[in-house]
Design a protein around this motif. Sequence first.
Motif, PDB file in Angstrom:
ATOM      1  N   LEU A  42       0.761  -1.207   0.086  1.00 42.96           N
ATOM      2  CA  LEU A  42       0.046  -0.160  -0.085  1.00 42.96           C
ATOM      3  C   LEU A  42       0.957   1.380  -0.050  1.00 42.96           C
ATOM      4  CD1 LEU A  42      -2.673  -0.934   2.681  1.00 42.96           C
ATOM      5  CD2 LEU A  42      -2.973  -0.832   0.131  1.00 42.96           C
ATOM      6  N   GLU A  43       2.112   1.246   0.343  1.00 39.75           N
ATOM      7  CA  GLU A  43       3.023   2.393   0.427  1.00 39.75           C
ATOM      8  C   GLU A  43       3.585   2.639  -1.076  1.00 39.75           C
ATOM      9  OE1 GLU A  43       4.832   5.372   0.398  1.00 39.75           O
ATOM     10  OE2 GLU A  43       3.888   4.831   2.484  1.00 39.75           O
ATOM     11  N   VAL A 112       5.849 -11.579  10.903  1.00 36.79           N
ATOM     12  CA  VAL A 112       4.733 -11.983  11.770  1.00 36.79           C
ATOM     13  C   VAL A 112       4.048 -10.759  12.509  1.00 36.79           C
ATOM     14  CG1 VAL A 112       5.193 -14.348  11.644  1.00 36.79           C
ATOM     15  CG2 VAL A 112       6.467 -12.807  13.452  1.00 36.79           C
ATOM     16  N   ARG A 113       4.203  -9.586  11.972  1.00 33.18           N
ATOM     17  CA  ARG A 113       3.611  -8.608  12.437  1.00 33.18           C
ATOM     18  C   ARG A 113       2.742  -7.949  11.368  1.00 33.18           C
ATOM     19  NH1 ARG A 113       6.089  -6.192  17.462  1.00 33.18           N
ATOM     20  NH2 ARG A 113       8.015  -7.168  17.765  1.00 33.18           N
ATOM     21  N   PRO A 114       1.766  -8.716  11.464  1.00 32.04           N
ATOM     22  CA  PRO A 114       0.664  -8.276  10.132  1.00 32.04           C
ATOM     23  C   PRO A 114      -0.175  -6.918  10.669  1.00 32.04           C
ATOM     24  CG  PRO A 114      -0.260  -9.937  11.399  1.00 32.04           C
ATOM     25  CD  PRO A 114       1.073  -9.770  11.990  1.00 32.04           C
ATOM     26  N   PHE A 115      -0.224  -6.545  11.841  1.00 36.56           N
ATOM     27  CA  PHE A 115      -1.209  -5.421  11.998  1.00 36.56           C
ATOM     28  C   PHE A 115      -0.409  -3.948  12.053  1.00 36.56           C
ATOM     29  CE2 PHE A 115      -3.071  -9.197  14.310  1.00 36.56           C
ATOM     30  CZ  PHE A 115      -4.235  -9.012  13.679  1.00 36.56           C
ATOM     31  N   VAL A 116       0.735  -4.159  11.308  1.00 30.61           N
ATOM     32  CA  VAL A 116       1.536  -2.683  11.187  1.00 30.61           C
ATOM     33  C   VAL A 116       0.705  -1.878  10.294  1.00 30.61           C
ATOM     34  CG1 VAL A 116       2.644  -3.546   9.087  1.00 30.61           C
ATOM     35  CG2 VAL A 116       3.630  -1.681  10.481  1.00 30.61           C
ATOM     36  N   THR A 117       0.672  -0.545  10.772  1.00 34.17           N
ATOM     37  CA  THR A 117      -0.196   0.485  10.312  1.00 34.17           C
ATOM     38  C   THR A 117       0.627   1.335   9.095  1.00 34.17           C
ATOM     39  OG1 THR A 117       0.414   2.309  11.742  1.00 34.17           O
ATOM     40  CG2 THR A 117      -1.567   0.839  12.285  1.00 34.17           C
ATOM     41  N   GLN A 118      -0.113   1.854   8.169  1.00 37.95           N
ATOM     42  CA  GLN A 118       0.514   2.818   7.309  1.00 37.95           C
ATOM     43  C   GLN A 118       0.841   3.814   7.846  1.00 37.95           C
ATOM     44  OE1 GLN A 118      -0.300  -0.259   5.318  1.00 37.95           O
ATOM     45  NE2 GLN A 118       0.465   1.331   4.032  1.00 37.95           N
ATOM     46  N   ARG A 119       0.137   4.322   8.904  1.00 43.48           N
ATOM     47  CA  ARG A 119       1.221   5.452   9.677  1.00 43.48           C
ATOM     48  C   ARG A 119       2.712   5.142  10.050  1.00 43.48           C
ATOM     49  NH1 ARG A 119       3.253   6.328  14.407  1.00 43.48           N
ATOM     50  NH2 ARG A 119       1.771   4.968  15.447  1.00 43.48           N
ATOM     51  N   ILE A 120       2.732   3.823  10.643  1.00 41.24           N
ATOM     52  CA  ILE A 120       4.078   3.431  11.125  1.00 41.24           C
ATOM     53  C   ILE A 120       4.989   3.322  10.065  1.00 41.24           C
ATOM     54  CG2 ILE A 120       5.425   1.567  12.250  1.00 41.24           C
ATOM     55  CD1 ILE A 120       2.770   1.040  14.085  1.00 41.24           C
ATOM     56  N   ILE A 121       4.575   2.689   8.721  1.00 39.35           N
ATOM     57  CA  ILE A 121       5.435   2.430   7.802  1.00 39.35           C
ATOM     58  C   ILE A 121       5.865   3.913   7.147  1.00 39.35           C
ATOM     59  CG2 ILE A 121       5.618   1.654   5.341  1.00 39.35           C
ATOM     60  CD1 ILE A 121       3.705  -0.367   6.266  1.00 39.35           C
ATOM     61  N   SER A 122       4.868   4.965   6.899  1.00 42.39           N
ATOM     62  CA  SER A 122       4.995   6.171   6.378  1.00 42.39           C
ATOM     63  C   SER A 122       6.158   6.790   7.230  1.00 42.39           C
ATOM     64  CB  SER A 122       3.773   6.811   6.225  1.00 42.39           C
ATOM     65  OG  SER A 122       4.278   8.107   5.700  1.00 42.39           O
ATOM     66  N   GLU A 123       5.918   6.877   8.816  1.00 43.05           N
ATOM     67  CA  GLU A 123       6.763   7.646   9.456  1.00 43.05           C
ATOM     68  C   GLU A 123       8.264   7.096   9.473  1.00 43.05           C
ATOM     69  OE1 GLU A 123       5.140   8.537  13.251  1.00 43.05           O
ATOM     70  OE2 GLU A 123       3.376   9.483  12.373  1.00 43.05           O
TER      71      GLU A 123
END
Length: 233
Positions: A42-43, A112-123
């Motif tokens: 998604l990024e 195995v951390r499937p609930f990472v958010t788009q906010r965390i990835i983007s930051e």
Amino acid sequence: MIYAQILAGGKGTRMGNVPMPKQFLALADKPILIHTIEKFCLEPRFDAILVVCPADWLSHTQDLITKYVTDSRVKVVAGGSERNATLMKGIRYLQETFGRHADDVVVTHDAVRPFVTQRIISENIDAVLQHPAVDTVVPAIDTIVQGEADAISAIPVRSSMYQGQTPQSFNVKALVDAYATLTDEQKASLSDSCKICLLAGQPVTMVRGENLNFKITTPYDLRVASALIEKRA
């Protein structure tokens, strides 16, 4: 260039008697690994998304990606014998495939951390473009107790304690240079990739994580993750 590297090289021994590494276990309608890959797809800023898996499961991983993922940025390679060897093997693949550039960065994440958010990835991306190393953390809720041989040796002040998560993100050149400076003894002590930079004297910047960005390690974790998926559905 901006890369993602999903570390899927673990064997998952704490998951108990299961037929495959935990990253391949089903979570609702698809493997845990696929849920994680989809978050990174998604990024749009990633030039490549590398999945590094056990050599014995390379064909299986490729089959899963062919079945579930349509993003052509996703590539698969075999990992090493432990976490940081896997990380470095993935970096070598990226450099051999796409070349070496001083401003290359890589965002690494546990499969195995499937609930990472788009906010965390983007930051993470925003921070690593400005700093050599970035760690995702959440403040410690419980008091952290340090001990050896069943005896407490220290109780650090909780307000300065954090729990590490992933992503962990790095300027590729800075990470490779830092790893090259470590002794074999230091490499053997590594339990965390950001420690590579700390041991080499490089600063590590923090990004705020989320409590839901937990690692699926045990059967209990998998039950919690399954309940979360069902609730969202």
